[in-house]
Enzyme design. Structure first.
Site, mmCIF file in Angstrom:
data_model
loop_
_atom_site.group_PDB
_atom_site.id
_atom_site.type_symbol
_atom_site.label_atom_id
_atom_site.label_comp_id
_atom_site.label_asym_id
_atom_site.label_seq_id
_atom_site.Cartn_x
_atom_site.Cartn_y
_atom_site.Cartn_z
ATOM 1 N N ASP A 142 0.812 -1.219 0.000
ATOM 2 C CA ASP A 142 0.000 0.000 0.000
ATOM 3 C C ASP A 142 0.844 1.269 0.000
ATOM 4 O O ASP A 142 0.637 2.152 -0.836
ATOM 5 C CB ASP A 142 -0.953 0.015 1.198
ATOM 6 C CG ASP A 142 -2.166 -0.883 0.952
ATOM 7 O OD1 ASP A 142 -2.555 -1.039 -0.221
ATOM 8 O OD2 ASP A 142 -2.708 -1.428 1.930
ATOM 9 N N ARG A 150 1.741 6.374 16.711
ATOM 10 C CA ARG A 150 1.261 7.277 15.665
ATOM 11 C C ARG A 150 1.648 8.734 15.879
ATOM 12 O O ARG A 150 2.106 9.401 14.946
ATOM 13 C CB ARG A 150 -0.262 7.137 15.485
ATOM 14 C CG ARG A 150 -0.707 5.721 15.122
ATOM 15 C CD ARG A 150 0.110 5.165 13.987
ATOM 16 N NE ARG A 150 -0.337 3.861 13.537
ATOM 17 C CZ ARG A 150 0.485 2.876 13.196
ATOM 18 N NH1 ARG A 150 1.785 3.032 13.284
ATOM 19 N NH2 ARG A 150 0.026 1.731 12.764
ATOM 20 N N ASP A 164 -6.049 4.672 12.915
ATOM 21 C CA ASP A 164 -4.738 5.252 12.643
ATOM 22 C C ASP A 164 -4.818 6.516 11.777
ATOM 23 O O ASP A 164 -4.077 7.470 11.994
ATOM 24 C CB ASP A 164 -3.815 4.208 11.996
ATOM 25 C CG ASP A 164 -3.356 3.165 13.010
ATOM 26 O OD1 ASP A 164 -3.296 3.504 14.210
ATOM 27 O OD2 ASP A 164 -3.064 2.026 12.606
ATOM 28 N N SER A 208 -3.745 -8.435 8.933
ATOM 29 C CA SER A 208 -3.176 -7.093 8.938
ATOM 30 C C SER A 208 -2.438 -6.952 10.261
ATOM 31 O O SER A 208 -3.032 -7.079 11.332
ATOM 32 C CB SER A 208 -4.300 -6.058 8.824
ATOM 33 O OG SER A 208 -3.828 -4.816 9.274
HETATM 34 N N1 ARG Z 1 -6.992 -1.456 16.728
HETATM 35 C C1 ARG Z 1 -5.667 -1.068 17.090
HETATM 36 C C2 ARG Z 1 -5.568 0.404 17.287
HETATM 37 O O1 ARG Z 1 -6.455 1.096 16.910
HETATM 38 C C3 ARG Z 1 -4.633 -1.610 16.194
HETATM 39 C C4 ARG Z 1 -4.572 -1.092 14.806
HETATM 40 C C5 ARG Z 1 -3.598 -1.913 14.073
HETATM 41 N N2 ARG Z 1 -3.324 -1.461 12.765
HETATM 42 C C6 ARG Z 1 -3.068 -2.325 11.766
HETATM 43 N N3 ARG Z 1 -2.687 -1.853 10.645
HETATM 44 N N4 ARG Z 1 -3.193 -3.613 11.927
HETATM 45 O O2 ARG Z 1 -4.617 0.909 17.810
#
Ligand code: ARG
Length: 403
Positions: free
Chosen positions: A16, A97, A126, A177
């Protein structure tokens, strides 16, 4: 019209974010794409990633090791806050992040870019964390999120990339993922989308299956100074080494797995698997040391602060006046959270079996049931009389309505 002239793109090396490079240039008229990969201790070789970005059309490919900053300035404050979203998720992904946003913005300033970009889709948390953090750090910078708009399926994305020399993934790509850093792994999708299915063992990488863990328990002593973890088994360690060491010890006993249905900011419920061995045990140990060193009222009041803190980190408000204000409160509470916590690890469990502190508020003389007891039992009688007074008065007036 071009969306931007020069863009700094948050880059992971995956399909991506790689496709974002030609996409930004060819579809959105961006003249120059600079990529930035953050080394957050994901345990991946970043040199091939750096090369891949250049091969995919980036003009400059940056790699920044921010592991120390990540642990010291993001993870440690969260540990001091005992931050667990919905009482369970230790925010291992969420905490990274705002740091990535910070270095993106710094790179944009350094290279004179007029926008930053990321590869997040429109369904997750994210994207919110990136967009809000970037806006907080520089409200004038544009934020581009191609993957949120391009509407290509996985196959279409791969095909688009191939047109621009981005090779399709060699291995049959994982159905999951996965986001990974020094603090933990977050795993979604594939069979995990069925909330009734037990996570297959293959999704885990930092924690052992119970069947493979040692038969003997292991004790580990974690030292804290002012609410910050500083040592393991008496050995002082820098922040990164401390997390690494604990990840190994704790993960070896199968501790630190979480399986939950989580409420995302965008309203979706999602099934999440996490493993965060060091972080989970550190929060548990830290909270225990607080129980020894903080007065009752502070402990109780802090619980509300902790919930709010976890929510704001989850919801992308790291760079907010609220976090600064809560950090002010937390900082004051941590001054005396110094001491050692003894943890017993065995077969997927972590039990706190001992704690000590030079600032311990626990008094054996007051707590004991032996003749050494110093507690004034007569004083209890007067206290209870006054404590129960409102209840007694109520009952006298409303005796007929009591049940
Ligand atoms: N749900 C988690 C969060 O909001 C993890 C997100 C994980 N991202 C991913 N690309 N798998 O922090």
């Amino acid at each position: 019209m071009a969306r931007a002239k020069k863009v700094v793109l948050a880059y992971s090396g995956g399909v991506d974010t790689s496709v974002c490079i030609p996409y930004l240039k060819h579809e959105w008229g961006v003249e120059e794409v600079i990529t930035l990969a953050a080394d957050l201790g994901q345990g991946e070789e970043l040199e091939p990633i750096q090369k891949k970005a250049l091969a995919s059309g980036a003009s400059i490919s940056l790699v920044e090791n921010v592991q120390l900053e990540f642990v010291r300035d993001y993870a440690f404050p969260a540990i001091q806050a005992n931050a667990l979203y919905e009482n369970r998720y230790p925010l291992s992904t969420a905490l990274a992040r705002p740091l990535i946003a910070k270095i993106l913005v710094a790179a944009a300033h350094k290279y004179g870019a007029d926008a930053v970009a990321h590869g997040c889709t429109g369904k997750g948390n994210d994207q919110v964390r990136f967009d809000v953090s970037i806006a907080a750090l520089d409200p004038k910078l544009k934020v581009l999120a191609p993957a949120r708009e391009w509407g290509m399926s996985r196959e279409e994305t791969i095909a688009y990339g191939e047109k621009f020399g981005i090779p399709a993934p060699v291995k049959k790509s994982s159905p999951y993922s996965i986001d990974r850093n020094l603090l933990g792994r977050s795993i979604e999708a594939g069979i995990l989308e069925d909330a009734w299915q037990e996570p297959p063992e293959e999704v885990f990488a930092m924690t052992k299956a119970i069947g493979d863990t040692p038969d003997q328990p292991q004790y580990v002593e974690i030292g804290f100074d002012g609410g910050i973890p500083v040592s393991v088994d008496g050995e002082n360690l820098d922040p990164v080494a401390l997390i690494q060491k604990l990840n190994t010890i704790v993960g070896n006993h199968g501790v630190g797995r979480i399986d939950m249905i989580e409420n995302r900011l965008v309203g979706i419920k999602s099934r999440e698997i996490y493993e965060a061995p060091a972080l989970m045990v550190l929060i548990q140990a830290h909270r225990d040391l607080e129980s020894l060193t903080l007065p009752k009222e502070v402990t109780h009041y802090k619980q509300g602060i902790e919930t709010t803190y976890a929510q704001l980190v989850y919801n992308g408000l790291w760079y907010s006046p609220l976090r600064q204000a809560l950090d002010g409160f937390i900082k004051v509470t941590q001054e005396k959270v110094t001491g050692t916590v003894r943890v017993k690890l065995h077969k997927g469990t972590a039990q706190i079996v001992g704690r000590k502190s030079p600032y311990s508020l626990y008094s054996e003389d007051l707590a004991t049931y032996t003749s050494a007891d110093q507690f004034d039992h007569k004083a209890a009688e007067g206290f209870i009389y006054i404590w129960g007074l409102p209840t007694r008065v109520w009952s006298q007036i409303h005796s007929s309505t009591q049940n």
